[in-house]
Design a protein around this motif. Structure first.
Motif, PDB file in Angstrom:
ATOM      1  N   PHE A  13       0.824  -1.203   0.000  1.00  0.00           N
ATOM      2  CA  PHE A  13       0.000   0.000   0.000  1.00  0.00           C
ATOM      3  C   PHE A  13       0.862   1.259   0.000  1.00  0.00           C
ATOM      4  N   LEU A  14       0.524   2.182  -0.900  1.00  0.00           N
ATOM      5  CA  LEU A  14       1.214   3.461  -0.992  1.00  0.00           C
ATOM      6  C   LEU A  14       0.224   4.601  -0.764  1.00  0.00           C
ATOM      7  N   PHE A  67      -7.191   3.880  -5.456  1.00  0.00           N
ATOM      8  CA  PHE A  67      -8.400   3.988  -4.650  1.00  0.00           C
ATOM      9  C   PHE A  67      -8.493   5.385  -4.063  1.00  0.00           C
ATOM     10  N   LYS A  68      -9.512   5.645  -3.303  1.00  0.00           N
ATOM     11  CA  LYS A  68      -9.786   6.998  -2.809  1.00  0.00           C
ATOM     12  C   LYS A  68      -8.632   7.550  -1.976  1.00  0.00           C
ATOM     13  N   ASN A  69      -8.030   6.712  -1.152  1.00  0.00           N
ATOM     14  CA  ASN A  69      -6.994   7.228  -0.244  1.00  0.00           C
ATOM     15  C   ASN A  69      -5.698   6.418  -0.279  1.00  0.00           C
ATOM     16  N   ARG A  70      -5.515   5.558  -1.297  1.00  0.00           N
ATOM     17  CA  ARG A  70      -4.303   4.758  -1.341  1.00  0.00           C
ATOM     18  C   ARG A  70      -4.072   4.198  -2.751  1.00  0.00           C
ATOM     19  N   ILE A  71      -2.877   3.687  -2.945  1.00  0.00           N
ATOM     20  CA  ILE A  71      -2.515   2.964  -4.155  1.00  0.00           C
ATOM     21  C   ILE A  71      -2.117   1.551  -3.739  1.00  0.00           C
ATOM     22  N   LYS A 109       1.902   5.048   8.046  1.00  0.00           N
ATOM     23  CA  LYS A 109       1.784   4.256   9.271  1.00  0.00           C
ATOM     24  C   LYS A 109       1.939   2.765   8.991  1.00  0.00           C
ATOM     25  N   GLU A 110       1.572   2.367   7.773  1.00  0.00           N
ATOM     26  CA  GLU A 110       1.580   0.945   7.438  1.00  0.00           C
ATOM     27  C   GLU A 110       2.804   0.509   6.641  1.00  0.00           C
ATOM     28  N   ASN A 111       3.504   1.443   6.025  1.00  0.00           N
ATOM     29  CA  ASN A 111       4.515   1.031   5.061  1.00  0.00           C
ATOM     30  C   ASN A 111       5.833   1.762   5.259  1.00  0.00           C
ATOM     31  N   GLU A 112       6.900   1.114   4.805  1.00  0.00           N
ATOM     32  CA  GLU A 112       8.233   1.695   4.821  1.00  0.00           C
ATOM     33  C   GLU A 112       8.999   1.175   3.611  1.00  0.00           C
TER      34      GLU A 112
END
Length: 247
Positions: A13-14, A67-71, A109-112
């Motif tokens: 997720f980006l 999507f609305k708030n993410r890739i 918050k979810e990705n690095e």
């Protein structure tokens, strides 16, 4: 310099507005390199002091779903092509990126991400008077109105788009300004898109663009990128082909 930076990601997720985290990553690289002594040359609080900010970049992500708030992507990696025409900047950024290799950088918050590979790309030289470019990152043309503190963005759908683009080229590359009036630009392969940038939707142009003009000017445009907000990830060009056209 044209360099390809390859990153691994923790999740698929980006953020939809990915420009923010890439700019933050560039700032982090400059901050860590040589104690941050070059940071102010690119990101001074006094904008007029950012005289070395002649770089641009584009990001490639594999099979994105928006999507609305993410890739969302199928594979957990991304690539950034970083471009600068300056030899001095090339040395600064290449060393700064090398220092970041293998280090983890949070992008949400979810990705690095972590830089895993740096590849120098061959930079072609245009010697013919006609060239076709592909925009690897969107083209931004903007006018700021101080009285209302508002921006107007120009796209290929505007009648004065080509004249605005020529004016930008003239301002960006004053050494070759005398060639701009004779420059012919075909924008029939461009189209308008709307993308998020720092919480605001902006109008941009994307696609292929063909130019007929002085080879030195065309080569300079290729290496220096096109339009405004380059350092935020806009205007990177890839040469599709160049050829001689007899007028």
């Amino acid at each position: 310099m044209r360099v390809l930076l390859k990153f691994n990601m923790k999740t698929n997720f980006l953020p939809l507005d990915y420009h923010k985290f890439v700019v933050s990553y560039i700032k982090k690289a400059l901050t860590d390199y040589e104690g941050g002594k070059f940071f102010g040359e690119f990101y001074s609080k006094n904008i007029s002091n950012n005289y070395k900010k002649d770089f641009s970049w584009s990001m490639k992500i594999p099979n994105p779903a928006f999507f609305k708030n993410r890739i969302e992507v199928n594979e957990k990696y991304l690539e950034i092509t970083f471009v600068t025409p300056s030899k001095t900047n090339s040395a600064i950024f290449l060393n700064a990126f090398l220092l970041q290799k293998g280090k983890v950088f949070a992008i949400s918050k979810e990705n690095e991400i972590a830089l895993v590979d740096i590849t120098m790309l061959k930079e072609p030289t245009i010697t013919q008077n006609m060239a076709q470019f592909k925009l690897y990152s969107p083209l931004v043309l903007r006018e700021h109105y101080r009285d209302t503190n508002r921006d107007r963005y120009f796209t290929v759908e505007d009648e004065d788009f080509v004249s605005r683009l020529k004016e930008n080229i003239r301002t960006s590359y004053p050494k070759y300004a005398s060639y701009v009036d004779e420059l012919k630009i075909d924008v029939s392969k461009l189209h308008k898109e709307i993308i998020p940038l720092y919480g605001v939707n902006i109008e941009v142009s994307i696609g292929d663009i063909i130019m007929l003009g002085e080879p030195k000017l065309l080569d300079t445009i290729l290496k220096g990128s096109l339009g405004l907000r380059k350092a935020s990830g806009f205007g990177v060009l890839k040469l599709v082909d160049s050829w001689r056209f007899d007028v």
